[in-house]
Design a protein around this motif. Structure first.
Motif, PDB file in Angstrom:
ATOM      1  N   UNK A   1       0.856  -1.191   0.000  1.00  0.00           N
ATOM      2  CA  UNK A   1       0.000   0.000   0.000  1.00  0.00           C
ATOM      3  C   UNK A   1       0.896   1.247   0.000  1.00  0.00           C
ATOM      4  N   UNK A   2       0.870   1.997  -1.128  1.00  0.00           N
ATOM      5  CA  UNK A   2       1.752   3.170  -1.251  1.00  0.00           C
ATOM      6  C   UNK A   2       1.114   4.426  -0.664  1.00  0.00           C
ATOM      7  N   UNK A   3      -0.181   4.589  -0.894  1.00  0.00           N
ATOM      8  CA  UNK A   3      -0.799   5.890  -0.601  1.00  0.00           C
ATOM      9  C   UNK A   3      -1.657   5.879   0.648  1.00  0.00           C
ATOM     10  N   UNK A   4      -1.757   4.698   1.307  1.00  0.00           N
ATOM     11  CA  UNK A   4      -2.580   4.672   2.527  1.00  0.00           C
ATOM     12  C   UNK A   4      -1.870   3.798   3.556  1.00  0.00           C
ATOM     13  N   UNK A   5      -2.260   3.969   4.819  1.00  0.00           N
ATOM     14  CA  UNK A   5      -1.802   3.077   5.905  1.00  0.00           C
ATOM     15  C   UNK A   5      -3.045   2.407   6.480  1.00  0.00           C
ATOM     16  N   UNK A   6      -2.879   1.161   6.900  1.00  0.00           N
ATOM     17  CA  UNK A   6      -4.029   0.401   7.419  1.00  0.00           C
ATOM     18  C   UNK A   6      -3.742  -0.114   8.817  1.00  0.00           C
ATOM     19  N   UNK A   7      -4.804  -0.205   9.628  1.00  0.00           N
ATOM     20  CA  UNK A   7      -4.658  -0.959  10.882  1.00  0.00           C
ATOM     21  C   UNK A   7      -6.026  -1.529  11.239  1.00  0.00           C
ATOM     22  N   UNK A   8      -5.997  -2.665  11.924  1.00  0.00           N
ATOM     23  CA  UNK A   8      -7.244  -3.304  12.382  1.00  0.00           C
ATOM     24  C   UNK A   8      -7.058  -3.638  13.858  1.00  0.00           C
ATOM     25  N   UNK A   9      -7.802  -2.891  14.705  1.00  0.00           N
ATOM     26  CA  UNK A   9      -7.687  -3.127  16.167  1.00  0.00           C
ATOM     27  C   UNK A   9      -9.013  -3.726  16.616  1.00  0.00           C
ATOM     28  N   UNK A  10      -9.009  -5.044  16.832  1.00  0.00           N
ATOM     29  CA  UNK A  10     -10.277  -5.730  17.171  1.00  0.00           C
ATOM     30  C   UNK A  10     -11.201  -5.634  15.970  1.00  0.00           C
ATOM     31  N   UNK A  11     -12.377  -5.021  16.182  1.00  0.00           N
ATOM     32  CA  UNK A  11     -13.317  -4.893  15.061  1.00  0.00           C
ATOM     33  C   UNK A  11     -13.302  -3.491  14.458  1.00  0.00           C
ATOM     34  N   UNK A  12     -12.226  -2.734  14.749  1.00  0.00           N
ATOM     35  CA  UNK A  12     -12.157  -1.352  14.242  1.00  0.00           C
ATOM     36  C   UNK A  12     -11.038  -1.241  13.212  1.00  0.00           C
ATOM     37  N   UNK A  26      -7.594  12.182  -4.885  1.00  0.00           N
ATOM     38  CA  UNK A  26      -8.234  10.879  -5.084  1.00  0.00           C
ATOM     39  C   UNK A  26      -7.878  10.333  -6.464  1.00  0.00           C
ATOM     40  N   UNK A  27      -6.608   9.972  -6.604  1.00  0.00           N
ATOM     41  CA  UNK A  27      -6.137   9.404  -7.878  1.00  0.00           C
ATOM     42  C   UNK A  27      -6.667   7.986  -8.016  1.00  0.00           C
ATOM     43  N   UNK A  28      -6.575   7.468  -9.231  1.00  0.00           N
ATOM     44  CA  UNK A  28      -7.030   6.102  -9.478  1.00  0.00           C
ATOM     45  C   UNK A  28      -6.284   5.131  -8.547  1.00  0.00           C
ATOM     46  N   UNK A  29      -4.987   5.361  -8.392  1.00  0.00           N
ATOM     47  CA  UNK A  29      -4.166   4.454  -7.563  1.00  0.00           C
ATOM     48  C   UNK A  29      -4.591   4.515  -6.102  1.00  0.00           C
ATOM     49  N   UNK A  30      -4.754   5.729  -5.576  1.00  0.00           N
ATOM     50  CA  UNK A  30      -5.128   5.850  -4.148  1.00  0.00           C
ATOM     51  C   UNK A  30      -6.510   5.244  -3.922  1.00  0.00           C
ATOM     52  N   UNK A  31      -7.448   5.537  -4.820  1.00  0.00           N
ATOM     53  CA  UNK A  31      -8.811   5.013  -4.659  1.00  0.00           C
ATOM     54  C   UNK A  31      -8.804   3.487  -4.704  1.00  0.00           C
ATOM     55  N   UNK A  32      -8.026   2.912  -5.636  1.00  0.00           N
ATOM     56  CA  UNK A  32      -7.926   1.444  -5.705  1.00  0.00           C
ATOM     57  C   UNK A  32      -7.486   0.866  -4.360  1.00  0.00           C
ATOM     58  N   UNK A  33      -6.528   1.551  -3.711  1.00  0.00           N
ATOM     59  CA  UNK A  33      -6.012   1.040  -2.426  1.00  0.00           C
ATOM     60  C   UNK A  33      -7.086   1.129  -1.339  1.00  0.00           C
ATOM     61  N   UNK A  34      -7.823   2.240  -1.328  1.00  0.00           N
ATOM     62  CA  UNK A  34      -8.865   2.391  -0.302  1.00  0.00           C
ATOM     63  C   UNK A  34      -9.967   1.363  -0.527  1.00  0.00           C
ATOM     64  N   UNK A  35     -10.366   1.182  -1.787  1.00  0.00           N
ATOM     65  CA  UNK A  35     -11.425   0.208  -2.101  1.00  0.00           C
ATOM     66  C   UNK A  35     -10.988  -1.210  -1.710  1.00  0.00           C
TER      67      UNK A  35
END
Ligand code: LCV
Length: 259
Positions: A1-12, A26-35
């Protein structure tokens, strides 16, 4: 993931936009990563997702990546446009998505935020609906997103002026849920996320889908839809649309001729 960071804490689940060079556009690349992050969170039973930017940003998101917009003669916000796909993915995500805002929000990013179920913003945040600034014919479902978030009178003011609206005004007109001091924003948002995550996920999932179906149930006749699409074509085929995109790229004020 280049344009976003992710974390999952329990159910959040937490998605952090992190493309500072392009102001989280909201480039095509960033949106693809969020989706794909949302799809992954759904598989891992994230019962609430927080969509945020990195702490301290001046710009939460600069909106649609203008460099990816057509320069004319093609619908700039067609069904497959990344922004359309992002909004649909948020609206159909089977649990609440909370937008946590600090910094300024522009154009399609305002729609993205308003497509979220709950919006919590720091006092200095602003929201600018910018199609009129760029000469863009916004699309029908996008206008529905705005209409679901504020009265038509407020939507008209935002759309016709393209001026940034303060978080305080946005809360006052019911467009966002809470304005929270910046140093309390993360704690407040996580607190609400935990409350939601502790509730019954199936009940919440059904209520979210019911509300989506009911708010989207507007009687638009085929003739009415075709008329609007025809008007939009006049705009994206116009001199003004091409001028708006060109002026942005040339970093100058556009000169609109009304044709
Ligand atoms: C690509 C960008 C962008 C950007 N795309 O920094 O809703 S609709 O219909 O309008 C829809 C189609 C839509 O969402 O359109 C985009 C709407 N967005 C905007 O109108 C915001 C445009 N950006 C700005 O007004 C300024 O960039 C803000 C106020 C956000 C930040 O200003 P600041 O002075 O801090 P710069 O303007 O210098 O921008 C830094 C770099 O990011 C690019 C911009 O072209 C510049 O690139 P260079 O460093 O290569 O010069 N940039 C900014 N917004 N939406 N690129």
């Amino acid at each position: 993931m280049e344009s976003i960071e992710l974390s999952l804490e329990g159910h959040i689940g937490i998605i952090t936009l992190n493309s500072p060079k392009k102001l989280n556009a909201l480039s095509h690349a960033l949106v693809e990563e969020v989706v794909s992050a949302l799809r992954n969170f759904a598989e891992r039973d994230a019962r609430v997702v927080i969509l945020r930017a990195r702490p301290g940003v001046k710009v939460w998101s600069a909106g649609h990546d203008v460099s990816e917009l057509p320069e004319g003669r093609r619908d700039p916000l067609g069904w497959d446009d990344p922004l359309r796909n992002l909004v649909r993915t948020i609206e159909t995500y089977p649990a609440p998505v909370i937008a946590m805002i600090e910094g300024t929000v522009w154009g399609g990013a305002v729609e993205t935020v308003l497509a979220c179920d709950i919006v919590i913003a720091a006092p200095a945040s602003t929201f600018a609906v910018t199609p009129a600034r760029l000469g863009v014919p916004y699309n029908v479902s996008g206008m529905m997103t705005f209409m679901s978030a504020a009265s038509v009178r407020v939507v008209k003011e935002l759309a016709f002026t393209a001026a940034p609206v303060s978080a305080e005004r946005a809360e006052r007109v019911g467009m966002i849920n809470h304005v929270v001091e910046l140093d309390e924003l993360e704690k407040f948002t996580l607190g609400m996320a935990h409350t939601i995550a502790d509730n019954a996920p199936l009940s919440i999932r059904v209520m979210k889908e019911q509300l989506r179906v009911l708010t989207g149930a507007k009687p638009v006749s085929p003739r009415g839809f075709e008329k609007v699409q025809g008007l939009r074509r006049v705009v994206y085929d116009s001199y003004d649309y091409a001028e708006g995109i060109r002026a942005f790229k040339e970093k100058r004020r556009p000169k609109y001729l009304g044709r």
